[in-house]
Every structure is written in structure tokens, then in C-alpha cells.
Scaffold this motif. Structure first.
Motif, PDB file in Angstrom:
ATOM      1  N   LYS A  63      -4.310  -6.371  -7.494  1.00 23.80           N
ATOM      2  CA  LYS A  63      -4.307  -6.466  -6.034  1.00 23.80           C
ATOM      3  C   LYS A  63      -3.100  -5.794  -5.405  1.00 23.80           C
ATOM      4  N   ASN A  64      -2.196  -5.286  -6.252  1.00 18.86           N
ATOM      5  CA  ASN A  64      -0.979  -4.627  -5.777  1.00 18.86           C
ATOM      6  C   ASN A  64      -0.231  -5.529  -4.793  1.00 18.86           C
ATOM      7  N   THR A  65      -0.079  -6.781  -5.181  1.00 13.54           N
ATOM      8  CA  THR A  65       0.483  -7.806  -4.316  1.00 13.54           C
ATOM      9  C   THR A  65       1.518  -8.621  -5.079  1.00 13.54           C
ATOM     10  N   ASN A 103      -1.085  -7.072 -10.280  1.00 11.89           N
ATOM     11  CA  ASN A 103      -1.148  -5.620 -10.190  1.00 11.89           C
ATOM     12  C   ASN A 103      -2.515  -5.116  -9.738  1.00 11.89           C
ATOM     13  N   SER A 134       0.847  -1.186   0.000  1.00 10.91           N
ATOM     14  CA  SER A 134       0.000   0.000   0.000  1.00 10.91           C
ATOM     15  C   SER A 134       0.883   1.235   0.000  1.00 10.91           C
ATOM     16  N   THR A 171       2.744   1.600  -5.997  1.00  7.89           N
ATOM     17  CA  THR A 171       2.377   0.591  -6.983  1.00  7.89           C
ATOM     18  C   THR A 171       3.554  -0.351  -7.183  1.00  7.89           C
ATOM     19  N   VAL A 172       3.318  -1.647  -7.011  1.00  8.47           N
ATOM     20  CA  VAL A 172       4.427  -2.593  -7.052  1.00  8.47           C
ATOM     21  C   VAL A 172       5.115  -2.623  -8.411  1.00  8.47           C
ATOM     22  N   ASP A 173       4.398  -2.333  -9.484  1.00  8.66           N
ATOM     23  CA  ASP A 173       5.013  -2.347 -10.806  1.00  8.66           C
ATOM     24  C   ASP A 173       6.058  -1.254 -10.991  1.00  8.66           C
ATOM     25  N   SER A 223       3.464 -11.273  -9.554  1.00  9.28           N
ATOM     26  CA  SER A 223       2.691 -10.176  -8.997  1.00  9.28           C
ATOM     27  C   SER A 223       1.311 -10.111  -9.621  1.00  9.28           C
TER      28      SER A 223
END
Length: 127
Positions: free
Chosen positions: A76-78, A74, A25, A28-30, A72
Motif C-alpha cells: 500500500k506504500n503506506t 509496502n 505517492s 517507494t517508502v522502502d 509499513s
């Protein structure tokens, strides 16, 4: 605020599987390189796997190649770590961490240049 929360650890017999989750949170993981690390009792923390923004850009420590998969979601940003064919040597506290950007593909099994870490989740593999 930036936060990473690991989940999915537990007790499993050798040969079993677990899927760890790293829910992010505040970012953004990407947009970042994300790594999984582990620390076993009496040992230094080591990098296990990492994923970068580049499509298919993943790395694994030799001891888990062919058994673990990082990916990943995206939406779910997980970031996940699928662990199959688990061995007692995999017993450790597993952490996920964010790197300072997306350009760490050549050194993403190292802790240098990480900036945020989760609290960890325990994985125990019995014989």
C-alpha cells in the motif's frame, strides 16, 4: 509528484487507541527513512518515531516507547503509527515526513534532512 497524506486522527479518551496512516505517492517508502512528528499547542514540534529501510530499524521518543508502534505496508506504500494507551499529553497535530534517503537511522527523530511533509492530522486525547 511526491506526496504524503496523513489520516486517522480524531478524538479519543485517555487509554484509547488510534492508528495513523501516511500514504505516500511518487516514491517507494522502502527507499527512504520515514518519520512521524507531532506539535502540541505552545510546544515545538518533536520527533515521535521513524522507520528505516533496514529490517526492524525503528526508533521512538522515550515518552511513547511501549505504547506506539511504527510499521509499513509496502503493498500500500503506506507507513502507519499505531498509538495505544493514549494520554492527554499525546494531543497534537501529527505529521509524517520523508528523509532524503535511507541512511538516517541515527538521527531520524530530527527534522534536519527531511524533504517532504504531509499536512498533518489532529489527535486529541481527553481526560
Amino acid at each position: 509528484e511526491v506526496q504524503l497524506v496523513e489520516s486517522g486522527g480524531g478524538l479519543v479518551q485517555a487509554g484509547g487507541s488510534l492508528r495513523l496512516s501516511c500514504a505516500a505517492s511518487g516514491f517507494t517508502v522502502d527507499d527512504y527513512t520515514i518519520g512521524w512528528f507531532r506539535q502540541a499547542p505552545g510546544k515545538e514540534r518533536e520527533g515521535v518515531s521513524c522507520i528505516t529501510r533496514r529490517a526492524g530499524a525503528t526508533r521512538y521518543v522515550d515518552s511513547v516507547k511501549g505504547r506506539f508502534t511504527i510499521f509499513s505496508d509496502n503493498a500500500k506504500n503506506t507507513v502507519y503509527l499505531q498509538m495505544n494507551s493514549l494520554k492527554p499529553e499525546d494531543t497534537a497535530v501529527y505529521y509524517c515526513a520523508r528523509y532524503r534517503g535511507s541512511g538516517y537511522v541515527f538521527r531520524c527523530l530530527q527534522e534536519s534532512n527531511t524533504d517532504y511533509w504531509g499536512q498533518g492530522t489532529q489527535v486529541t486525547v481527553s481526560s
